[in-house]
Design an enzyme around this catalytic site. Structure first.
Site, PDB file in Angstrom:
ATOM      1  N   CYS A  51      -2.076   2.985  22.100  1.00 50.09           N
ATOM      2  CA  CYS A  51      -0.870   3.124  22.924  1.00 50.09           C
ATOM      3  C   CYS A  51      -1.209   3.061  24.426  1.00 50.09           C
ATOM      4  O   CYS A  51      -1.674   2.037  24.899  1.00 50.09           O
ATOM      5  CB  CYS A  51      -0.103   4.384  22.556  1.00 50.09           C
ATOM      6  SG  CYS A  51       1.627   4.295  23.097  1.00 50.09           S
ATOM      7  N   HIS A  78       1.762   3.789  17.375  1.00 48.32           N
ATOM      8  CA  HIS A  78       1.182   5.055  16.924  1.00 48.32           C
ATOM      9  C   HIS A  78       1.211   5.146  15.400  1.00 48.32           C
ATOM     10  O   HIS A  78       1.895   6.011  14.834  1.00 48.32           O
ATOM     11  CB  HIS A  78       1.956   6.243  17.509  1.00 48.32           C
ATOM     12  CG  HIS A  78       1.601   6.590  18.907  1.00 48.32           C
ATOM     13  ND1 HIS A  78       0.395   7.170  19.256  1.00 48.32           N
ATOM     14  CD2 HIS A  78       2.287   6.435  20.067  1.00 48.32           C
ATOM     15  CE1 HIS A  78       0.363   7.379  20.562  1.00 48.32           C
ATOM     16  NE2 HIS A  78       1.495   6.936  21.075  1.00 48.32           N
ATOM     17  N   GLU A 101      -0.778   6.444  13.496  1.00 41.55           N
ATOM     18  CA  GLU A 101      -1.315   7.725  13.020  1.00 41.55           C
ATOM     19  C   GLU A 101      -0.261   8.831  13.002  1.00 41.55           C
ATOM     20  O   GLU A 101      -0.484   9.895  12.416  1.00 41.55           O
ATOM     21  CB  GLU A 101      -2.492   8.148  13.906  1.00 41.55           C
ATOM     22  CG  GLU A 101      -2.128   8.763  15.251  1.00 41.55           C
ATOM     23  CD  GLU A 101      -1.704   7.747  16.297  1.00 41.55           C
ATOM     24  OE1 GLU A 101      -1.281   8.160  17.393  1.00 41.55           O
ATOM     25  OE2 GLU A 101      -1.790   6.526  16.020  1.00 41.55           O
TER      26      GLU A 101
END
Length: 309
Positions: free
Chosen positions: A142, A235, A237
C-alpha cells in the site's frame, strides 16, 4: 507452517486459537534447519492488529520463518504501548549488519503528506537502500509500495478524487509469473487509500512489470528485478472486519466517508462483512515466500552482489 516468534507475543496466542502453528525460540532450537529470516517493518498505527494479519497470511507454507518486527526510531506512534514496542520490536540500527531473506514494508496512514514531509522518511530511505544488498526480496504494501516506487524509480503518487475504499475485483495479466500462480481469472482484494501511482507511469518504467490490475482500483501488483522488489497496492492481508472498523471509526469522528464498496451484504453496514479475498491473499504470500524468497536465497545468505546507489 512453523512461524518463529517470541513466546509471549500476543499475536501468537490469537493465531494458535485459529489452529495456526506458531513456534517459540525454545522449540525452534531443536530443529536442525535454517529458518528463513523475515523482517517486517510495521508502519501501521495498530501494530498488534497488523502483526496478526501478516503472520496469518504468512502461515501457509511448510517452511520455517523466523520473524523480526521492526519499527522506526525517528518516530514513535501513540497507538501501540511502548512496552510492546520495547519488548517485541527492533530498530534499523539493531539489524543493519544482518542479512534477511525477506522484508515486508507495510502501509502507513501518511499518504496525504508528501514523502519528504513524513517524519521518518529519511530513515525509511536508509532502510530501502540497505535492502538492495541485505535482503533477497522486499514486499512493499500500500503506502509502502508508493514509497518504494518513488524512492527506487522516482514515480510520484497522485491524490484521488475520493478515497478508494472497499473490496474490488482484479485480473491477472501475466499468468506465467510464479508470484500469481494459482490465481483465478478474477480475484478480490481490499483497498483503503486516498492516492495512487498512475498505471502509465509504472508501465513507462522498463524495470517494472504489471502483474495484476483492477478496472476500478488500478494497478494492484507489479515487480522489478525478477521479484527482488514487489509492490502491492492493496491490503490483501486485511481480516474480515478491518474495513468495517475503519468505516465506523471515521463515522464516529464525523469524517466524510462512503460505504466500502462490495463489502457489506446488500450494502447494510449493520450486517457481517463478506470475506472473499483470503484464499488469494494466502496464495500471494505463499508464492512470495516460496518463489521469491526461498528459491532465490542461498542456504548461507551472502551479499546479493547488487551495489547500493
Amino acid at each position: 507452517m512453523p512461524i518463529k516468534v517470541q513466546g509471549d507475543l500476543p499475536a501468537k496466542r490469537i493465531l494458535e486459537e485459529e489452529n495456526i502453528f506458531m513456534m517459540d525460540e525454545k522449540r525452534a532450537r531443536h530443529q536442525d534447519i535454517r529458518p528463513l529470516q523475515i523482517a517486517i517493518l510495521n508502519l501501521m498505527p495498530l501494530k498488534e492488529d497488523t502483526e496478526v494479519q501478516l503472520l496469518r497470511s504468512l502461515s501457509n507454507t511448510p517452511l520455517q520463518l523466523d520473524v523480526t518486527f521492526l519499527t522506526t526510531s525517528s518516530y514513535v506512534g501513540h497507538n501501540t504501548a511502548t512496552s510492546h514496542l520495547d519488548k517485541f520490536y527492533l530498530c534499523f540500527d539493531d539489524v543493519r549488519d544482518r542479512k534477511f531473506d525477506g522484508l515486508i514494508i507495510t502501509g502507513a496512514p501518511v499518504e496525504m503528506m508528501e514523502f519528504e514531509e513524513v517524519t521518518y522518511w529519511e530513515e525509511l530511505c536508509r532502510i530501502m537502500e540497505w535492502s538492495k544488498t541485505n535482503v533477497t526480496s522486499t514486499l512493499h504494501v500500500c503506502w509502502g509500495a508508493q514509497a518504494g516506487l518513488y524512492y527506487h524509480y522516482g514515480l510520484k503518487k497522485r491524490q484521488l478524487d475520493k478515497k478508494l475504499f472497499g473490496v474490488f475485483p482484479h485480473r491477472v495479466l501475466v499468468r506465467r509469473e510464479p508470484l500469481v500462480r494459482g490465481f483465478d481469472d478474477v480475484f478480490y482484494a481490499p483497498h483503503s487509500r486516498h492516492t495512487e501511482v498512475l498505471r502509465a507511469d509504472i508501465e513507462a518504467c522498463r524495470e517494472l512489470t504489471v502483474l495484476a490490475d483492477s478496472e476500478k482500483a488500478g494497478v494492484f501488483l507489479c515487480m522489478a528485478q525478477d521479484g527482488r522488489r514487489i509492490f502491492l497496492m492493496g491490503h490483501p492481508e486485511y481480516d474480515r472486519i478491518t474495513l468495517d472498523r475503519e468505516y465506523k471509526r471515521d463515522l464516529e469522528k464525523g469524517l466524510e466517508i462512503q460505504l466500502p464498496e462490495n463489502y457489506y451484504p446488500d450494502g447494510d453496514a449493520g450486517s457481517r462483512p463478506q470475506l472473499m479475498w483470503r484464499a488469494h491473499a494466502n496464495t500471494l504470500y505463499s508464492n512470495w515466500i516460496n518463489y521469491k524468497v526461498y528459491q532465490q536465497t542461498p542456504y548461507d545468505f551472502i551479499d546479493t552482489g547488487l551495489k547500493s546507489m
